[in-house]
Write a protein that holds these residues in place. Structure first.
Motif, mmCIF file in Angstrom:
data_model
loop_
_atom_site.group_PDB
_atom_site.id
_atom_site.type_symbol
_atom_site.label_atom_id
_atom_site.label_comp_id
_atom_site.label_asym_id
_atom_site.label_seq_id
_atom_site.Cartn_x
_atom_site.Cartn_y
_atom_site.Cartn_z
ATOM 1 N N GLN A 41 -11.339 -24.111 -12.239
ATOM 2 C CA GLN A 41 -10.121 -24.281 -13.043
ATOM 3 C C GLN A 41 -10.231 -23.540 -14.372
ATOM 4 O O GLN A 41 -9.300 -22.851 -14.793
ATOM 5 N N GLY A 42 -11.383 -23.662 -15.026
ATOM 6 C CA GLY A 42 -11.537 -23.071 -16.347
ATOM 7 C C GLY A 42 -11.738 -21.563 -16.333
ATOM 8 O O GLY A 42 -11.277 -20.868 -17.246
ATOM 9 N N THR A 43 -12.399 -21.052 -15.295
ATOM 10 C CA THR A 43 -12.758 -19.625 -15.309
ATOM 11 C C THR A 43 -11.872 -18.755 -14.437
ATOM 12 O O THR A 43 -11.685 -17.576 -14.736
ATOM 13 N N GLU A 44 -11.323 -19.302 -13.351
ATOM 14 C CA GLU A 44 -10.527 -18.513 -12.419
ATOM 15 C C GLU A 44 -9.037 -18.851 -12.499
ATOM 16 O O GLU A 44 -8.204 -17.994 -12.775
ATOM 17 N N PHE A 45 -8.714 -20.100 -12.247
ATOM 18 C CA PHE A 45 -7.308 -20.498 -12.198
ATOM 19 C C PHE A 45 -6.608 -20.250 -13.526
ATOM 20 O O PHE A 45 -5.526 -19.661 -13.571
ATOM 21 N N ASN A 46 -7.206 -20.710 -14.612
ATOM 22 C CA ASN A 46 -6.550 -20.543 -15.916
ATOM 23 C C ASN A 46 -6.468 -19.093 -16.356
ATOM 24 O O ASN A 46 -5.507 -18.691 -17.007
ATOM 25 N N ASN A 47 -7.457 -18.289 -16.001
ATOM 26 C CA ASN A 47 -7.401 -16.874 -16.383
ATOM 27 C C ASN A 47 -6.253 -16.141 -15.698
ATOM 28 O O ASN A 47 -5.763 -15.135 -16.218
ATOM 29 N N ALA A 48 -5.809 -16.647 -14.559
ATOM 30 C CA ALA A 48 -4.725 -15.983 -13.835
ATOM 31 C C ALA A 48 -3.414 -16.016 -14.602
ATOM 32 O O ALA A 48 -2.557 -15.143 -14.410
ATOM 33 N N TRP A 49 -3.222 -17.003 -15.489
ATOM 34 C CA TRP A 49 -1.934 -17.085 -16.203
ATOM 35 C C TRP A 49 -2.009 -16.599 -17.657
ATOM 36 O O TRP A 49 -1.059 -16.799 -18.419
ATOM 37 N N ARG A 50 -3.060 -15.933 -18.033
ATOM 38 C CA ARG A 50 -3.244 -15.559 -19.436
ATOM 39 C C ARG A 50 -2.123 -14.668 -19.980
ATOM 40 O O ARG A 50 -1.807 -14.726 -21.172
ATOM 41 N N TYR A 51 -1.506 -13.863 -19.118
ATOM 42 C CA TYR A 51 -0.404 -13.022 -19.588
ATOM 43 C C TYR A 51 0.956 -13.598 -19.188
ATOM 44 O O TYR A 51 1.878 -13.668 -20.000
ATOM 45 N N VAL A 52 1.057 -14.057 -17.947
ATOM 46 C CA VAL A 52 2.369 -14.464 -17.443
ATOM 47 C C VAL A 52 2.861 -15.763 -18.078
ATOM 48 O O VAL A 52 4.068 -15.930 -18.309
ATOM 49 N N PHE A 53 1.975 -16.683 -18.402
ATOM 50 C CA PHE A 53 2.453 -17.923 -19.012
ATOM 51 C C PHE A 53 3.035 -17.708 -20.408
ATOM 52 O O PHE A 53 4.130 -18.202 -20.689
ATOM 53 N N PRO A 54 2.365 -16.978 -21.306
ATOM 54 C CA PRO A 54 3.015 -16.711 -22.591
ATOM 55 C C PRO A 54 4.350 -15.974 -22.424
ATOM 56 O O PRO A 54 5.289 -16.210 -23.188
ATOM 57 N N ALA A 55 4.423 -15.101 -21.424
ATOM 58 C CA ALA A 55 5.649 -14.330 -21.218
ATOM 59 C C ALA A 55 6.798 -15.208 -20.736
ATOM 60 O O ALA A 55 7.909 -15.157 -21.281
ATOM 61 N N LEU A 56 6.554 -16.010 -19.705
ATOM 62 C CA LEU A 56 7.629 -16.758 -19.063
ATOM 63 C C LEU A 56 7.697 -18.221 -19.488
ATOM 64 O O LEU A 56 8.777 -18.814 -19.496
ATOM 65 N N GLY A 57 6.553 -18.806 -19.806
ATOM 66 C CA GLY A 57 6.537 -20.204 -20.216
ATOM 67 C C GLY A 57 6.826 -20.384 -21.692
ATOM 68 O O GLY A 57 7.603 -21.259 -22.083
ATOM 69 N N ARG A 58 6.216 -19.542 -22.515
ATOM 70 C CA ARG A 58 6.399 -19.627 -23.962
ATOM 71 C C ARG A 58 7.463 -18.677 -24.501
ATOM 72 O O ARG A 58 7.854 -18.787 -25.665
ATOM 73 N N LYS A 59 7.911 -17.736 -23.665
ATOM 74 C CA LYS A 59 8.894 -16.724 -24.079
ATOM 75 C C LYS A 59 8.418 -15.948 -25.303
ATOM 76 O O LYS A 59 9.188 -15.634 -26.210
ATOM 77 N N ASP A 60 7.138 -15.634 -25.328
ATOM 78 C CA ASP A 60 6.554 -14.890 -26.445
ATOM 79 C C ASP A 60 6.961 -13.416 -26.331
ATOM 80 O O ASP A 60 6.647 -12.758 -25.336
ATOM 81 N N PRO A 61 7.657 -12.870 -27.328
ATOM 82 C CA PRO A 61 8.119 -11.482 -27.243
ATOM 83 C C PRO A 61 6.993 -10.463 -27.204
ATOM 84 O O PRO A 61 7.222 -9.303 -26.855
ATOM 85 N N ASN A 62 5.792 -10.860 -27.559
ATOM 86 C CA ASN A 62 4.652 -9.941 -27.506
ATOM 87 C C ASN A 62 4.131 -9.739 -26.081
ATOM 88 O O ASN A 62 3.303 -8.859 -25.845
ATOM 89 N N PHE A 63 4.602 -10.560 -25.153
ATOM 90 C CA PHE A 63 4.186 -10.462 -23.751
ATOM 91 C C PHE A 63 5.411 -10.052 -22.928
ATOM 92 O O PHE A 63 6.087 -10.887 -22.339
ATOM 93 N N ASN A 64 5.678 -8.760 -22.930
ATOM 94 C CA ASN A 64 6.935 -8.290 -22.335
ATOM 95 C C ASN A 64 6.758 -7.115 -21.376
ATOM 96 O O ASN A 64 7.720 -6.409 -21.077
ATOM 97 N N ASP A 65 5.534 -6.894 -20.901
ATOM 98 C CA ASP A 65 5.277 -5.793 -19.976
ATOM 99 C C ASP A 65 5.583 -6.257 -18.548
ATOM 100 O O ASP A 65 4.859 -7.099 -18.002
ATOM 101 N N PRO A 66 6.637 -5.729 -17.903
ATOM 102 C CA PRO A 66 7.023 -6.207 -16.566
ATOM 103 C C PRO A 66 5.907 -6.060 -15.533
ATOM 104 O O PRO A 66 5.762 -6.920 -14.659
ATOM 105 N N SER A 67 5.142 -4.996 -15.618
ATOM 106 C CA SER A 67 4.091 -4.790 -14.625
ATOM 107 C C SER A 67 2.988 -5.831 -14.785
ATOM 108 O O SER A 67 2.438 -6.334 -13.785
#
Length: 207
Positions: free
Chosen positions: A100-126
């Protein structure tokens, strides 16, 4: 009494609070982190040099890293149901906690801030697309495990593996993107929802 430093909106603080309740431990929680008492102080850094929450204070003993805190709490109370005493049973639970700590959570390091937090700094579609693919890949590993056990993550009984992954899967479920069908996870999540502490600290409307 145990003292837990960290805001209750933090996913890692909430897993510690949930563990305390499952283990029957009384605690005092104090809000630290963004919007609350600062972690960027000399005093807090003496407790945790990473300036992150949660921090556990148990008398003169100070501990950081949420999964380590959860392990400590159940060992302190002798809750062998949450973390078995036998080496193989313990290793089985801990491997899923570490995953959970090393694999599962690392998978959302970019997509969660982008879609969950709506952080404008995470806006790369690819990178968002890649993150969704990776996150869903890991969720299917958990789906296969739960299909195998037919019950809980590490086997037939509820353990710390369910605590740490319950919060992570709740975040996956609440983040808006296309998801695969995961009937075993949905059945497991329904079982988690029968636990009052999960409703307070896990599936409580917070990511």
């Amino acid at each position: 009494m145990l003292k837990i430093l960290g805001k209750t909106t933090s996913i890692n603080v909430r897993k510690v609070l949930w563990t305390c309740e499952e283990a029957g431990l009384d605690y005092l929680q104090e809000d630290y982190g963004s919007g609350f008492a600062s972690t960027e102080t000399d005093a807090f850094r003496k407790l945790n040099p990473n300036a992150m929450v949660p921090v556990l204070i148990d008398g003169d003993f100070v501990l950081w890293e949420s999964n380590a805190i959860c392990r400590y709490l159940v060992r302190k109370t002798g809750c062998d149901d949450l973390l078995p005493a036998d080496p193989q049973g313990c290793a089985n639970v801990e491997r899923w906690m570490d995953w959970q700590g090393t694999e599962f959570n690392n998978a959302w390091r970019y997509v969660f801030p982008a879609l969950g937090r709506k952080d404008p700094n995470f806006n790369d579609p690819s990178r968002i697309a890649a993150g969704i693919k990776e996150w869903n890949h890991h969720i299917m590993i958990l789906e296969q495990q739960l299909q195998h056990t037919g019950a809980w993550v590490a086997g037939e009984t509820f353990t710390l593996a369910d605590v740490v992954l319950g919060l992570s899967v709740n975040r996956w479920k609440m983040t808006p993107f296309e998801k695969p069908q995961v009937p075993a996870i949905e059945a497991w999540f329904d079982r988690l929802n029968q636990r009052e502490a999960f409703l307070r600290h896990g599936n409580n409307g917070m990511l």
